[in-house]
Write an enzyme that holds these catalytic residues in place. Structure first.
Site, mmCIF file in Angstrom:
data_model
loop_
_atom_site.group_PDB
_atom_site.id
_atom_site.type_symbol
_atom_site.label_atom_id
_atom_site.label_comp_id
_atom_site.label_asym_id
_atom_site.label_seq_id
_atom_site.Cartn_x
_atom_site.Cartn_y
_atom_site.Cartn_z
ATOM 1 N N ILE A 129 0.859 -1.204 0.000
ATOM 2 C CA ILE A 129 0.000 0.000 0.000
ATOM 3 C C ILE A 129 0.891 1.249 0.000
ATOM 4 O O ILE A 129 1.725 1.403 0.881
ATOM 5 C CB ILE A 129 -0.914 0.052 1.251
ATOM 6 C CG1 ILE A 129 -1.749 -1.221 1.370
ATOM 7 C CG2 ILE A 129 -1.792 1.283 1.214
ATOM 8 C CD1 ILE A 129 -2.642 -1.255 2.620
ATOM 9 N N LYS A 198 5.426 0.451 12.776
ATOM 10 C CA LYS A 198 4.808 1.035 11.578
ATOM 11 C C LYS A 198 3.996 2.277 11.947
ATOM 12 O O LYS A 198 4.029 3.285 11.239
ATOM 13 C CB LYS A 198 3.938 -0.012 10.884
ATOM 14 C CG LYS A 198 4.779 -1.117 10.235
ATOM 15 C CD LYS A 198 3.943 -2.311 9.847
ATOM 16 C CE LYS A 198 4.783 -3.355 9.120
ATOM 17 N NZ LYS A 198 4.123 -4.667 9.016
HETATM 18 N N1 HSE Z 1 5.971 -9.302 9.533
HETATM 19 C C1 HSE Z 1 5.421 -8.218 8.804
HETATM 20 C C2 HSE Z 1 3.925 -8.399 8.703
HETATM 21 C C3 HSE Z 1 6.046 -8.155 7.451
HETATM 22 O O1 HSE Z 1 3.455 -9.514 8.938
HETATM 23 O O2 HSE Z 1 3.215 -7.451 8.413
HETATM 24 C C4 HSE Z 1 5.674 -6.966 6.645
HETATM 25 O O3 HSE Z 1 6.067 -5.771 7.260
#
Ligand code: HSE
Length: 415
Positions: A129, A198
């Site tokens: 995205i 994130k």
């Molecule tokens: N481990 C992460 C997830 C990988 O499952 O979103 C992608 O950032």
């Protein structure tokens, strides 16, 4: 426009590194060459022959012909060393390492400015995205009220497989690992750390806030039990791990990662499996919804490819909101409506943590309450006992400034 030729030094050849290698082979129009690939373990079996690899990081970092470093290793500390040295050596960097970016955000920003080189990381949030560049560019002129998202593919996949296909938690986790979705240390996914890293990055690009990730409350999916699953089934809801950031009543930002009951028909209800979704609530454009694959080799490589393409025309993040006039603060002044499961026999003194209790339930084996609790108290109560579990209730994203019983100050209430 003359686009730049990129000579790439690639660190890491795991799931995403190999994905990028393949994707670049299928994108001949982009003027890129992978000159050197550096990996850590010489003995490891890989999809291409050992002759392609070097084991010395200086083979990339000290090579003046390499103008772009792509960092795709899973060790955040080693990644930070590599990325800082690359930036200091005047090389542009593309990385997918959300932990590294979240933990070293200010220093990485300083290095970009001091050495006048770009660092791009679209792949670090929600893989396919294009959320970072949208937050960075589009929302500059459109006031954002909140963003919330399913930002971790593995946990969404696990929740889907356990609730819809009745796999056990460990079976679903093993599948997520086999498919290359999970982190090498999968507790980063299941305990909500990955989603929090994130969210930290999203906060910087959405609201111009640089927040230490350790200041963000996060709860993962690892404590979700049968009672919560049964509650969701009975009420026709799904449980999703949601990262949330919103303007609260005082105009500041509250942010957290929590599992949430999502009713049928809600946009997030259809974001299943490894897919991620982000909802932006804006002042003038109402709601916008982004969806796409959130993990896996090709979706992540596709974001890296997009960053490489952006580098060919000298794109860089300007971090305008970080330096803009409207400086927001991050705080925990928010009241959440939650479902709180506790051990039936060891009743915690939860009463004084809650602002108000709406429902209390106990059967032969379990006990739960629903009610309003401040984010701060929720974090404290969660820390105190491993038997507790919280799931946020309701999802209408309504923010108001109702005064609470116990707080004189106006808290935002998310219902
Ligand atoms: N481990 C992460 C997830 C990988 O499952 O979103 C992608 O950032």
């Amino acid at each position: 426009m003359n686009r730049k030729q990129l000579n790439i030094g690639l660190f890491g050849f795991g799931c995403v590194g190999y994905g990028l290698y393949q994707v670049l082979k299928e994108t001949p129009g982009l003027k890129t060459t992978i000159k050197t690939i550096v990996v850590k373990h010489p003995g490891k079996a890989r999809a291409i022959s050992p002759g392609h690899f070097s084991y010395d990081r200086n083979a990339i970092l000290d090579d003046p012909e390499i103008n772009v470093v792509v960092e795709l290793i899973d060790d955040a500390d080693a990644a930070f060393e590599i990325v800082s040295r690359a930036l200091k050596n005047g090389k542009a960097v593309v990385t997918a390492n959300k932990k590294m970016i979240a933990e070293h955000f200010d220093e990485l920003l300083r290095l970009q400015r001091a050495y006048d080189v770009p660092l791009l990381y679209e792949a670090a949030c929600c893989a396919s995205i294009p959320i970072i560049r949208n937050l960075e560019e589009y929302y500059n002129n459109d006031m954002l009220q909140s963003i919330e998202g399913i930002v971790n593919g593995s946990t969404n996949y696990i929740l889907d497989k356990t609730s819809e296909e009745h796999l056990s938690y460990s079976e679903a986790l093993t599948l997520a690992q086999e498919k290359g979705y999970a982190e090498s240390d999968p507790t980063l996914d299941t305990k909500g750390f990955d989603a929090k890293y994130k969210l930290t990055i999203l906060l910087a690009h959405a609201f111009g806030l640089s927040v230490d990730p350790s200041d963000i409350v996060h709860i993962g999916i690892d404590r979700i039990g049968e009672l919560e699953l049964a509650y969701a089934r009975e009420k026709n809801m799904k449980i999703k791990l949601i990262a949330h950031a919103s303007k609260n009543a005082a105009g500041n930002i509250s942010a957290y990662v929590l599992p949430k009951f999502v009713p049928e028909g809600h946009k997030f209800s259809s974001v299943d499996g490894v897919f991620n979704g982000v909802i932006a609530q804006t002042s003038f454009a109402d709601t916008q919804f982004f969806v796409g694959r959130g993990a896996g080799a090709y979706p992540t490589a596709s974001a890296v490819l997009s960053d490489l393409s952006a580098l060919t025309y000298d794109y860089r993040y300007e971090y305008k909101k970080l330096t803009g006039n409207e400086q927001l603060e991050h705080n925990e002044h928010i009241l959440l409506k939650v479902f709180f499961r506790h051990d039936k026999d060891v009743k915690p003194a939860y009463g004084h943590y809650f602002d108000s209790i709406e429902e209390s339930y106990t059967n032969a084996n379990h006990a739960y309450v629903t009610g309003y609790i401040s984010l701060k108290n929720l974090a404290e109560l969660y820390r105190n006992d491993e038997g507790h579990s919280f799931i946020q209730l309701d999802h209408a994203a309504r923010i108001d400034t109702k005064k609470t019983k116990k707080e004189e100050s106006a808290y935002a209430i998310i219902e």
